[in-house]
Design a protein around this motif. Structure first.
Motif, PDB file in Angstrom:
ATOM      1  N   GLY A 110       4.661  37.555 -11.821  1.00 39.17           N
ATOM      2  CA  GLY A 110       5.588  38.541 -12.371  1.00 39.17           C
ATOM      3  C   GLY A 110       5.379  39.932 -11.814  1.00 39.17           C
ATOM      4  N   LEU A 111       4.137  40.320 -11.571  1.00 45.16           N
ATOM      5  CA  LEU A 111       3.846  41.662 -11.076  1.00 45.16           C
ATOM      6  C   LEU A 111       4.312  41.875  -9.633  1.00 45.16           C
ATOM      7  N   ILE A 178      17.545  30.359  -4.626  1.00 48.01           N
ATOM      8  CA  ILE A 178      17.471  31.672  -5.277  1.00 48.01           C
ATOM      9  C   ILE A 178      17.172  32.757  -4.238  1.00 48.01           C
ATOM     10  N   VAL A 179      16.199  32.505  -3.345  1.00 46.27           N
ATOM     11  CA  VAL A 179      15.859  33.490  -2.318  1.00 46.27           C
ATOM     12  C   VAL A 179      17.051  33.755  -1.414  1.00 46.27           C
ATOM     13  N   ASP A 180      17.764  32.686  -1.046  1.00 45.41           N
ATOM     14  CA  ASP A 180      18.890  32.826  -0.120  1.00 45.41           C
ATOM     15  C   ASP A 180      20.067  33.560  -0.758  1.00 45.41           C
ATOM     16  N   PRO A 186      13.979  37.356  -8.046  1.00 43.73           N
ATOM     17  CA  PRO A 186      14.269  36.356  -9.080  1.00 43.73           C
ATOM     18  C   PRO A 186      13.477  35.065  -8.907  1.00 43.73           C
ATOM     19  N   ALA A 187      13.158  34.719  -7.662  1.00 40.47           N
ATOM     20  CA  ALA A 187      12.348  33.516  -7.436  1.00 40.47           C
ATOM     21  C   ALA A 187      10.944  33.710  -7.996  1.00 40.47           C
ATOM     22  N   VAL A 189      10.104  35.653 -10.486  1.00 33.84           N
ATOM     23  CA  VAL A 189      10.224  35.604 -11.951  1.00 33.84           C
ATOM     24  C   VAL A 189      10.337  34.155 -12.423  1.00 33.84           C
ATOM     25  N   THR A 190      11.062  33.334 -11.675  1.00 31.97           N
ATOM     26  CA  THR A 190      11.192  31.915 -12.037  1.00 31.97           C
ATOM     27  C   THR A 190       9.836  31.230 -12.059  1.00 31.97           C
ATOM     28  N   VAL A 191       8.994  31.530 -11.065  1.00 26.04           N
ATOM     29  CA  VAL A 191       7.651  30.950 -11.026  1.00 26.04           C
ATOM     30  C   VAL A 191       6.836  31.390 -12.236  1.00 26.04           C
ATOM     31  N   ALA A 192       6.915  32.674 -12.578  1.00 28.77           N
ATOM     32  CA  ALA A 192       6.165  33.192 -13.722  1.00 28.77           C
ATOM     33  C   ALA A 192       6.593  32.510 -15.020  1.00 28.77           C
ATOM     34  N   LEU A 193       7.899  32.358 -15.212  1.00 27.27           N
ATOM     35  CA  LEU A 193       8.397  31.728 -16.438  1.00 27.27           C
ATOM     36  C   LEU A 193       8.017  30.250 -16.500  1.00 27.27           C
ATOM     37  N   ALA A 194       8.030  29.575 -15.350  1.00 29.22           N
ATOM     38  CA  ALA A 194       7.653  28.157 -15.336  1.00 29.22           C
ATOM     39  C   ALA A 194       6.199  27.971 -15.747  1.00 29.22           C
TER      40      ALA A 194
END
Length: 441
Positions: A110-111, A178-180, A186-187, A189-194
């Motif tokens: 996230g950071l 998401i990256v594309d 946002p990608a 953030v997706t990793v952090a939430l997962a």
């Protein structure tokens, strides 16, 4: 007077046949399922670095060597944390260690959204995510299988190892899209939430030891008491290293696994997407190919676990490394701007071999180092990640210096041939010797 006919005597109704009680699956399988899902949920962080190389280079003008250095710090800490994490699991329990690790991963990922300098990439992605991921390393799977299973250890190890590939399969296409379409933030953030989403699952469903629920390990003939918490986790990890380092098998296992890390996480996971992009292949197509590797990795790793229960683990390792090196030698000839049948064949062939080396390596650690096998495997995994870190960094430098990744592919193929020879040199342990003490070379 008429005689009343005798009625037949009524016999008692037969007792109803007992309804067979359905045997519930052993709790070890549900613990393995939670472990599998946990590793999948945490796998997003391992899928992202290869997708960040080009976006970060474009936005911040950081060299690929600089970005590769941050990834190498992540990979090195992933490995160096693993043996201490295995000891911490013995001290504080699997649940606490894994839940804390997932939280640290989420914080680091996230950071990165707020970073503006290269040192922040090294700190957030390299240090924080590296430390968290090290506690979620394959030592986690080795600890779970060692505590909960006596039978089917090789198979379960293969399944849990394949969880990382399953997570790659789930996350890579989504993250690349998401990256594309929406940028790299946002990608992240997706990793952090997962990672955060898995924490409640771990806390509620994972158990540290079969004795916690009054069971013997799966396949054990008698109950095994839960050992008391092991204090001095750091000292125990270092003692296990010092003891194992006096034996020949440790150095051979560490050397082969370092080459394994160099030719998988360090090379292909980090540099395949940018290398394919150099040849004109769209990022989403290259990331999809990397995800397909994950599909066949699942089959290959589970099959390897099955083979490990039945065949000579040294010869299995030699075959795996030899085939991997052969495939990497051909890869520079296959890269192009489109996905064509020979490239698909490489993806299938290489995918079956991706982490097939893990079950036999864990089995050899267990064979030689007994009760300390999970910690010793953690040190072997540290060598794996140091090898991965070196190639992640050197691969970026080679691309900056030569304008191509070809020298790295060829060098990695040659290293695999060396690993195959090293695997054959590992001596088998004689039957009847104590497994708790290290074997002599």
């Amino acid at each position: 007077m008429t005689q009343t006919p005798e009625l037949p005597l009524r016999t008692a109704d037969p007792a109803p046949a007992p309804v067979p009680r359905r045997r519930r699956p052993h709790r070890a399988w549900s613990v393995a399922a939670v472990t599998f899902l946990t590793i999948i949920g945490a796998a997003g962080f391992a899928s992202l670095p290869g997708l960040l190389v080009d976006p970060l280079h474009t936005e911040f003008h950081w060299s690929r060597g600089t970005i590769g250095f941050a990834v190498s710090v992540n990979l090195a800490l992933y490995g160096l944390t693993a043996p201490f994490a295995a000891a911490l699991m013995d001290r504080f329990g699997i649940r606490r260690v894994v839940a804390t690790a997932l939280t640290v991963i989420a914080a680091g990922a996230g950071l990165t959204v707020f970073m503006t300098a290269a040192w922040q990439l090294v700190l957030y992605w390299g240090v924080l995510v590296g430390l968290g991921s090290g506690s979620m390393a394959l030592a986690f799977a080795a600890t779970v299988t060692g505590r909960w299973f006596t039978a089917r250890r090789g198979l379960v190890t293969g399944i849990l190892t394949a969880a990382g590939a399953s997570g790659q399969l789930v996350f890579l296409p989504v993250l690349s899209w998401i990256v594309d379409r929406h940028d790299w933030r946002p990608a992240a953030v997706t990793v952090a939430l997962a990672a955060l989403a898995v924490v409640p699952l771990v806390w509620l469903l994972l158990r540290d030891h079969p004795a916690d629920v009054g069971l013997a390990p799966y396949g054990a003939k008698e109950f095994v008491a839960k050992p008391p918490p092991q204090r001095g986790a750091a000292r125990r990890a270092v003692r296990a290293l010092v003891s194992a380092a006096r034996t020949g098998p440790f150095w051979l296992l560490a050397g082969t696994f370092a080459i394994c890390g160099a030719t998988t996480n360090g090379l292909v996971k980090t540099h395949f997407v940018p290398a394919a992009h150099d040849h004109g292949m769209p990022m989403t197509a290259a990331a999809s190919l990397l995800a397909v590797i994950g599909i066949f990795d699942i089959a290959g790793t589970i099959a390897s676990g099955w083979f490990t229960d039945r065949f000579d683990t040294r010869r299995l390792l030699a075959v795996y490394y030899g085939l991997r090196g052969l495939s990497l030698m051909f890869l520079p000839l296959l890269l192009s701007d489109t996905v064509h049948p020979p490239m698909v064949f490489f993806i299938v062939f290489y995918g079956l071999d991706w982490v097939a080396t893990v079950p036999p390596t864990i089995a050899l650690c267990r064979e030689h180092y007994g009760d300390d096998s999970a910690i010793v495997f953690g040190w072997v995994l540290a060598a794996h990640q140091v090898g991965a870190a070196l190639i992640a960094f050197l691969g970026g430098l080679a691309r900056d210096a030569f304008g191509t990744y070809n020298p790295v592919w060829y060098a990695s193929g040659a290293l695999c041939a060396v690993a195959a020879l090293m695997a054959l040199v590992i001596r088998q342990r004689r039957a009847g010797t104590a497994t708790a003490r290290p074997a002599t070379p």
